[in-house]
Structure formats: C-alpha cells, structure tokens
Design a protein around this motif. Structure first.
Motif, PDB file in Angstrom:
ATOM      1  N   ALA A 247       0.828  -1.209   0.000  1.00 41.84           N
ATOM      2  CA  ALA A 247       0.000   0.000   0.000  1.00 41.84           C
ATOM      3  C   ALA A 247       0.862   1.258   0.000  1.00 41.84           C
ATOM      4  N   PHE A 248       1.975   1.234   0.721  1.00 34.48           N
ATOM      5  CA  PHE A 248       2.871   2.396   0.742  1.00 34.48           C
ATOM      6  C   PHE A 248       3.361   2.728  -0.657  1.00 34.48           C
ATOM      7  N   PHE A 249       3.874   1.725  -1.371  1.00 34.51           N
ATOM      8  CA  PHE A 249       4.400   1.981  -2.718  1.00 34.51           C
ATOM      9  C   PHE A 249       3.281   2.345  -3.684  1.00 34.51           C
ATOM     10  N   LEU A 250       2.123   1.695  -3.534  1.00 36.17           N
ATOM     11  CA  LEU A 250       1.018   1.986  -4.444  1.00 36.17           C
ATOM     12  C   LEU A 250       0.516   3.409  -4.264  1.00 36.17           C
ATOM     13  N   LEU A 251       0.306   3.828  -3.001  1.00 36.94           N
ATOM     14  CA  LEU A 251      -0.198   5.187  -2.760  1.00 36.94           C
ATOM     15  C   LEU A 251       0.843   6.234  -3.116  1.00 36.94           C
ATOM     16  N   THR A 252       2.116   5.903  -2.958  1.00 38.48           N
ATOM     17  CA  THR A 252       3.161   6.819  -3.421  1.00 38.48           C
ATOM     18  C   THR A 252       3.026   7.028  -4.924  1.00 38.48           C
ATOM     19  N   SER A 253       2.830   5.941  -5.651  1.00 40.59           N
ATOM     20  CA  SER A 253       2.657   6.023  -7.101  1.00 40.59           C
ATOM     21  C   SER A 253       1.465   6.887  -7.469  1.00 40.59           C
ATOM     22  N   ILE A 254       0.311   6.620  -6.851  1.00 40.35           N
ATOM     23  CA  ILE A 254      -0.920   7.330  -7.195  1.00 40.35           C
ATOM     24  C   ILE A 254      -0.824   8.805  -6.859  1.00 40.35           C
ATOM     25  N   PHE A 255      -0.181   9.151  -5.733  1.00 38.46           N
ATOM     26  CA  PHE A 255      -0.165  10.554  -5.318  1.00 38.46           C
ATOM     27  C   PHE A 255       0.953  11.350  -5.967  1.00 38.46           C
ATOM     28  N   ILE A 256       1.918  10.697  -6.568  1.00 39.05           N
ATOM     29  CA  ILE A 256       2.807  11.450  -7.462  1.00 39.05           C
ATOM     30  C   ILE A 256       1.978  12.003  -8.618  1.00 39.05           C
ATOM     31  N   MET A 257       1.126  11.141  -9.171  1.00 39.05           N
ATOM     32  CA  MET A 257       0.250  11.589 -10.256  1.00 39.05           C
ATOM     33  C   MET A 257      -0.729  12.644  -9.769  1.00 39.05           C
ATOM     34  N   ASN A 258      -1.327  12.445  -8.588  1.00 41.42           N
ATOM     35  CA  ASN A 258      -2.254  13.445  -8.059  1.00 41.42           C
ATOM     36  C   ASN A 258      -1.598  14.814  -7.966  1.00 41.42           C
ATOM     37  N   ALA A 259      -0.332  14.819  -7.572  1.00 46.51           N
ATOM     38  CA  ALA A 259       0.355  16.096  -7.364  1.00 46.51           C
ATOM     39  C   ALA A 259       0.712  16.789  -8.670  1.00 46.51           C
ATOM     40  N   VAL A 417       8.602  12.735 -16.451  1.00 51.90           N
ATOM     41  CA  VAL A 417       9.200  11.760 -15.538  1.00 51.90           C
ATOM     42  C   VAL A 417       8.332  11.611 -14.284  1.00 51.90           C
ATOM     43  N   ALA A 418       7.874  12.763 -13.763  1.00 59.29           N
ATOM     44  CA  ALA A 418       7.070  12.732 -12.536  1.00 59.29           C
ATOM     45  C   ALA A 418       5.711  12.088 -12.760  1.00 59.29           C
ATOM     46  N   ALA A 419       5.136  12.286 -13.947  1.00 59.80           N
ATOM     47  CA  ALA A 419       3.803  11.735 -14.220  1.00 59.80           C
ATOM     48  C   ALA A 419       3.850  10.332 -14.796  1.00 59.80           C
ATOM     49  N   GLY A 420       5.022   9.910 -15.278  1.00 59.05           N
ATOM     50  CA  GLY A 420       5.102   8.614 -15.939  1.00 59.05           C
ATOM     51  C   GLY A 420       6.092   7.654 -15.315  1.00 59.05           C
ATOM     52  N   VAL A 421       7.365   7.975 -15.392  1.00 58.40           N
ATOM     53  CA  VAL A 421       8.402   7.040 -14.958  1.00 58.40           C
ATOM     54  C   VAL A 421       8.342   6.773 -13.460  1.00 58.40           C
ATOM     55  N   ALA A 422       8.335   7.845 -12.679  1.00 59.88           N
ATOM     56  CA  ALA A 422       8.383   7.671 -11.218  1.00 59.88           C
ATOM     57  C   ALA A 422       7.187   6.876 -10.686  1.00 59.88           C
ATOM     58  N   PRO A 423       5.950   7.237 -11.028  1.00 60.47           N
ATOM     59  CA  PRO A 423       4.838   6.430 -10.503  1.00 60.47           C
ATOM     60  C   PRO A 423       4.834   5.002 -11.047  1.00 60.47           C
ATOM     61  N   ALA A 424       5.327   4.790 -12.280  1.00 55.61           N
ATOM     62  CA  ALA A 424       5.401   3.426 -12.810  1.00 55.61           C
ATOM     63  C   ALA A 424       6.366   2.582 -11.988  1.00 55.61           C
ATOM     64  N   VAL A 425       7.489   3.169 -11.604  1.00 52.17           N
ATOM     65  CA  VAL A 425       8.465   2.443 -10.783  1.00 52.17           C
ATOM     66  C   VAL A 425       7.860   2.061  -9.437  1.00 52.17           C
ATOM     67  N   PHE A 426       7.182   2.993  -8.796  1.00 53.09           N
ATOM     68  CA  PHE A 426       6.586   2.693  -7.493  1.00 53.09           C
ATOM     69  C   PHE A 426       5.448   1.678  -7.620  1.00 53.09           C
ATOM     70  N   ALA A 427       4.701   1.730  -8.719  1.00 50.61           N
ATOM     71  CA  ALA A 427       3.642   0.739  -8.932  1.00 50.61           C
ATOM     72  C   ALA A 427       4.240  -0.654  -9.081  1.00 50.61           C
ATOM     73  N   LEU A 428       5.354  -0.755  -9.793  1.00 53.64           N
ATOM     74  CA  LEU A 428       6.005  -2.053  -9.944  1.00 53.64           C
ATOM     75  C   LEU A 428       6.580  -2.544  -8.618  1.00 53.64           C
ATOM     76  N   LEU A 429       7.086  -1.634  -7.797  1.00 51.67           N
ATOM     77  CA  LEU A 429       7.550  -2.027  -6.470  1.00 51.67           C
ATOM     78  C   LEU A 429       6.399  -2.594  -5.640  1.00 51.67           C
ATOM     79  N   ALA A 430       5.218  -1.971  -5.763  1.00 49.85           N
ATOM     80  CA  ALA A 430       4.042  -2.490  -5.058  1.00 49.85           C
ATOM     81  C   ALA A 430       3.715  -3.897  -5.536  1.00 49.85           C
ATOM     82  N   VAL A 431       3.825  -4.123  -6.846  1.00 50.62           N
ATOM     83  CA  VAL A 431       3.548  -5.453  -7.401  1.00 50.62           C
ATOM     84  C   VAL A 431       4.552  -6.471  -6.868  1.00 50.62           C
TER      85      VAL A 431
END
Length: 706
Positions: A247-259, A417-431
């Motif tokens: 959940a930590f990595f997933l919400l980090t991913s989602i809220f990078i995009m939110n920001a 990078v902030a809207a694409g690469v960074a949240p993708a990396v955190f989403a994969l970490l969550a996976v």
C-alpha cells in the motif's frame, strides 16, 4: 403439505433510497476539499503562491503524513462522547463549518506575504485542515455501520459513496482546472478565494443535509483500540505487513500523479481544461474495474487480481510518459487504464485487509479491525505524503519555473518523468511486494473454518462457565464433530440445521421435522413464507443497480480505511450475536432453519446438517402458488432471495451456504412430498445418532423466533 403462517408480515427494514443518496452528500462534501488539496494544492503553491516546486512538495508531503497522525487522534476521540444526536453525527454538524473555514484560508494566501510567511501560512493552514478533515471524515465514514445492521444496505451505502467520490473529482476538475490555464491573470488570487468560499458553503450545506437525514440506529461498541494488543497482533501478521508495504508503494505512485497531473495536462498536453476529460476517463476506468472485482477475485484470487491491476497501473504510467504533446485521445486511453488499475487495487486492498484481520485473530487470538485498519490508513497517508513530496521534488530538480507562462524543454521532461516514470516504478515495487503476500484463497478458507469452530467453542464455554478446552470432544467419533454442547456422557438431544433455496419447501419441512423428532422448530429471521406476505414492491427490490453499487463498494475510495474497519467490526458483532442466539436456541435440541446454522453448529456433536434444493422451474411454480406472483416475478424472487441470503452469509461469516460439502445431506425436494422429506431426514438422523433423544422438558421459545 403443512404450512406456517404469522399474524402479520414483517417489515423489510431496507434502507430507503433517499437515505442512501443523502448519505453520499457527505462524501461529496468531503471530496470538495480533500480532492481540492490532493489535485490542486501543489499547483496553487507553485503558480499562485509563488513557492518553488521543491518547497511545495515538502509541504504537501509533511502535511499528508501529519494527516495520518490526525486520523489516529480523531479515531481515538470521536467515539468518546454521546449526545442526543448520537456519537458520530454531531462531529458532522459542528465540525463542518470549521473545516470549511480552514479550507478557504488555505487557498487564500495574501499577495503581500514574503516567502517565509507564505510557507508558514500554507503549512499551518494545511496542517489545520488535515486535522479538521479527520474529525469530520472519520465519523462520517463510520456512520454507515451505525445507520443499519443490514450488510446489504451497508454495501449500498459504501458503493454509493464510492461512486460519489469518483464523480466529485470530475466535477471539481471541471470547475477548478481551467483557472490554472493562466495563473498570471488579474485577480487570480481573489478568484481562487471566491471559488473556495463557494465550495466551502456548498460543502457545509451538503454536510447538514447528510446530518439531518442520517440516523444512528445501531448501538455503538464501547471498546477502545488497545495499542499493545494491536502491535502484538501486527508483529505476527505477515499478510498485514506485506499488504501495508504494498500500500505504501502503491499510494506513493498514485499521489505522485495526483500532485503533478494538472501540470501534465496544462504544460505537456497544452490545455488545463483537458484535465477534466482525463479525470472523467480515470473515473470510468475506476468504476468499471471495481465492478468486475468480485468476478476477478472468484476466478483468480485476490493477490493475483491485485498484481494484475498493479501491472496495469505501471503500463498506464509508461504510456503517459511517452504521450505526444497536444494529443487528447491517447491521453484519455492512458488515464482510463490508470483509473482501472487504481480502482481495482483499491478494491482488492480493502478486501484483502479484511482477510488479514481474520489471520491476525487466528494467529494471535486478537481481533482488531480498528487497530489493523488504523495502521493501514497511516501507512497509506505516509505513501500519499511521500508521493506528493516526490512529485514536487522531481519537477523542481528538472527546473520547473513557478508561475512561468511557458516551461523549458527540461522542465517538461521533468513533468513527464514525474507523471510517468516515477509512478510506474513505485507501482512495480508495489507489485513485487505483493508477490510475497502469503494468504491464498484456500488458506483463508481454512482459517475461517478454524475461527468459526473456535468462536462456537468459546461461546459455549462462556455460556456454561467452563474452560474452552472442556467444550472439545476428547474422542472424535470419526464424523468430524468435535464440539460438545454438554458433558460427553449426557444425552445430546436432536439438532438438525436446514438451509433451503427459495421454493425448496424449507419453511414447510422444518416444522414437520421438528414434530417428528420431538424438538422445537427455530425459524430464520425472515422465512420464505413470511417474506411471501410482504408487498411485492418491497420484496422484489434487489435491482441490477443495487447489485452494481455493492460491487463497486470501496473501489473509488482513497480514504475508506477506517470506514471499512467500522463495517467489518459491525459485521463481526452481528455474527457473534447470531452465534450466541443459535447456541441458546438449540440448548435442548431443535430444528434450526437458516441463521447460518450449518456453519455455527458445524462441529457440534449430535448436529445434522441438511440442504434442500429443487430445479428452478419447480421452485418458481411453488412460489407462484404461494404468493400469486407472475412467473417472471416469482423467478426474480427466487433468484433475488437466494443471492441476498448467500451474500449476507459471506459478509457476516465469509461462508457460502450453497457449498454441498458443508452438509451431511442434500435433498432434491422436487418429486417427493414435504412429509416424506421430513421423515427421510429424521430416519437419516436417527441412523447417525441412535442414542440421541429429545429432552423431557422442552425449552420456552426464545425471543425473536419467527
């Protein structure tokens, strides 16, 4: 055929649609401020208040983490006071206005302030806003469990809230996003203040409507969360620890995009107004994915479903990074996939969290819905904060110029990078983390079986005033029965549980069987015969829309942790009350219809469990004869009642009453009389338990028998 009747039909007790609707007004009010800060505060700080992206990200991150502590403070406070309006509703009544005031002040930074004063203004008012929001949102989220004991109705409330949450984001973006197209326009600060005043007033009105139309009709538990017991449970709860890490990595991913989502729409795609269309695509994806979560769970399991949705999020963010400028249609597709991934993972997460509560009880003997959900909520808020901070830090590192009419190519690359690469990396970490989630569907089913046996034995032990160990049969007779209702050498009067599909004749057969065995008939809460006397428009009420709302329950929520905990705790309490009732009802034997008896008494020595079935056409024919309904109405009634009973058993006990393996006997009643069915069941029971005889003195009818 014998029948049972009542003098008057029972009220259905179903929550009216207008109450479901007005309850969602509270979530609309919540999200007018919550989503305003989640989606637009970062851009407000950089482009209107004039802060650098790095500083804005730090404020966003720190206050979101503080929000996690605020939730814990509110969670320990709101239930301590009782008023004539209840325990929860007063916080909505009296907390909404302070929340709206702080919200307006947060987006009303004076133009003449220096950099330090501006930072202090936004930081302090954002911190105050998060605290005020917790003291309104947590009692609001817990209110659904206090409004009704019906798990189906609570699911409808949660589903309606989820839909309202998603749609509010779309509407809010349509109002606010266009204002960021030109942040150098004259009077932009005053325009934002006026916008927030309007949103604040609207939110207060919606809160008051929600307060006026809601009712706390379910008694609240008095127990408080024990930090010591919760920590003891958490340390031994690997599934919960893995889920929180994911959940930590997933919400980090989602809220990078939110920001940074609005920056992407305005500066990369070239039009701030397009952000509304992106939000709409995301919302459609969220709701669609959540609609299919029950099917995906049943077919592939929760962990695999979560992983699949997490990969979908990563794919969506990768597409976002490569999107060409000024291209709306590809962006809509990417945001739709992102919404589907986030909606699916959110729904899976809350469902898996309920399983970790069961695991914690099974492993440690400590059941703590509130404690475990509080931990998950805190971790999610930390992830939100880290995500917001990372978004600001990334675009700042690439040279984002606050308030500039146009950004450099390097700054635009930073936004990508902030809207694409960074949240993708955190989403994969969550996976990757969730690959380690150890609780499979089969393991959870075994845990539920063990827990229900323990709970039954514990309830018997408390009722008899003996140790739990003395309720266990020391010599297993080979039929899987291990739980004693009385001493091993005492008479065990006949106990038969019946569960039947609508139209299978269960409500007629059960009283005949009880007379045959010489024990009392114990009816279900609402028998089919009784339900047949209810007005048609009340009885046939489980519409496709109702089922859909229950399916999307929690899918669109980003702050539904403690509300879900409240619902899970309420379901557990209802199940415990039912277990105690069943054990008391069969003290001197009995034929028990429904009430999840085959599960509650599954391991009781001397109990016999029967399921009654019949082909749908035969059942429809019987219902038509009993009720006068048309064939179509009778068929709908059969399907609806069977589904609702199974759904409620699943929510209360995580049990499907239609599994034949949980019964000693399954009988097709289509081609035999009810009397013959009763005689056959009695014969089978006596063959299995030849020493069982009814007690000389039958007990008095328990209150609530129907």
């Amino acid at each position: 055929m014998s029948t049972t009747t009542q003098a008057a039909p029972p009220a259905t007790g179903r929550m009216p649609n207008h109450r479901v609707l007005t309850y969602t007004f509270g979530d609309v009010a919540n999200n007018l401020s919550f989503m305003m800060t989640s989606m637009f505060l970062m851009v407000y700080m950089t482009d209107i208040a004039g802060l650098t992206a790095g500083v804005a990200g730090a404020i966003y991150g720190i206050t979101k983490i503080w929000a996690g502590f605020a939730d814990l403070i509110a969670g320990q406070t709101v239930d301590r006071f009782d008023t004539r309006w209840g325990r929860l509703r007063p916080w909505i009544l009296f907390g909404s206005t302070p929340l709206a005031i702080v919200f307006v002040l947060l987006f009303s930074t004076p133009a003449g302030l220096g950099p330090t004063a501006t930072i202090a203004w936004i930081f302090l008012f954002d911190a105050a806003f998060q605290l005020a929001y917790s003291f309104v949102n947590i009692p609001y989220g817990s209110l659904s469990a206090a409004m009704t004991q019906d798990p189906v109705d609570r699911s409808k409330l949660s589903g309606a809230r989820s839909i309202a949450s998603s749609l509010t984001g779309v509407i809010l973006s349509a109002v606010v996003a266009p204002q960021f197209q030109d942040t150098q326009a004259d009077g932009i600060r005053m325009k934002f203040t006026l916008t927030c005043i309007a949103l604040g007033v609207l939110a207060v009105i919606l809160y008051l409507i929600c307060f006026a139309n809601s009712r706390e009709v379910v008694p609240r538990g008095q127990g408080q969360i024990s930090l010591k017991n919760t920590l003891k449970m958490v340390k031994q709860n690997k599934p919960l620890l893995v889920l929180c890490s994911g959940a930590f990595f997933l919400l980090t991913s989602i809220f990078i995009m939110n920001a940074v989502g609005l920056y992407f729409a305005r500066d990369v795609l070239g039009n701030a107004k397009w952000f509304t269309f992106l939000m709409l695509a995301q919302t459609l994806g969220t709701i669609l994915a959540a609609s299919f979560v029950p099917t995906i769970t049943a077919r592939f399991g929760k962990r695999n479903g979560y992983i699949a949705f997490g990969i979908l999020i990563a794919v969506a963010f990768t597409l976002i990074f490569f999107l060409p400028s000024a291209s709306l249609v590809p962006a809509l597709i990417a945001w739709f996939l992102y919404g589907a991934g986030s909606g699916g993972t959110n729904a899976m997460m809350f469902s898996m969290q309920a399983d970790t509560v069961d695991y914690g009880e099974w492993k440690t003997g400590i059941r703590s819905e509130g404690g475990s959900y509080s931990i998950l909520s805190f971790v999610r808020k930390v992830g939100q904060g880290v995500g917001g901070w990372a978004g600001g830090a990334i675009i700042g590192a690439f040279g984002y110029a606050s308030g500039a009419a146009a950004q450099s190519e390097e700054a635009l690359r930073g936004i990508r990078v902030a809207a694409g690469v960074a949240p993708a990396v955190f989403a994969l970490l969550a996976v990757l983390v969730m690959v380690l989630y150890p609780l499979t569907l089969q393991q959870h089913e075994k845990i539920i079986t063990d827990l229900n046996e323990r709970r039954t034995q514990s309830a018997i032990g408390k009722a008899k005033g003996v140790d739990v160990e003395r309720t266990v049969n020391p010599a297993n007779v080979g039929d899987g029965r291990s739980t004693l209702l009385r001493k091993a050498d005492a008479n065990h009067p006949p106990i038969v549980t019946l569960f039947g599909l609508r139209g299978s004749g269960a409500t007629d057969i059960a009283p005949i069987l009880a007379k045959e065995l010489g024990v009392e008939y114990i009816g279900q809460r609402f028998s089919s015969t009784e339900l047949s006397q209810v007005d048609k428009k009340d009885l046939i009420s489980d519409s496709t829309f109702d089922r859909w709302m229950r399916a999307v329950s929690s899918g669109g929520l980003q702050d539904g942790d403690l509300a879900t905990a409240s619902e899970q705790s309420a379901n557990h309490n209802i199940a415990a009350e039912n277990t105690n009732y069943v054990l008391n009802a069969v003290e001197n034997g009995g034929v028990l219809l429904g009430r999840n008896g085959a599960l509650v008494l599954g391991d009781v020595v001397g109990a016999y469990h029967v399921r009654l079935v019949a082909p749908i056409d035969k059942r429809v024919e019987r219902v038509m004869q009993q009720t006068g309904l048309s064939e179509a109405e009778a068929r709908e009634q059969c399907i609806t009642e069977d589904r609702i009973r199974a759904e409620m058993s699943d929510r209360l006990y995580n049990w499907n009453p239609n599994h034949d393996s949980d019964y000693d006997l399954v009988i097709n009643t289509a081609s035999v009389t009810y009397e013959q069915v009763a005689e056959f069941i009695a014969y089978c029971f006596r063959s299995k338990y030849p020493e069982s005889k009814p007690n000389a003195a039958s007990r008095e009818a328990a209150p609530g028998d129907e």
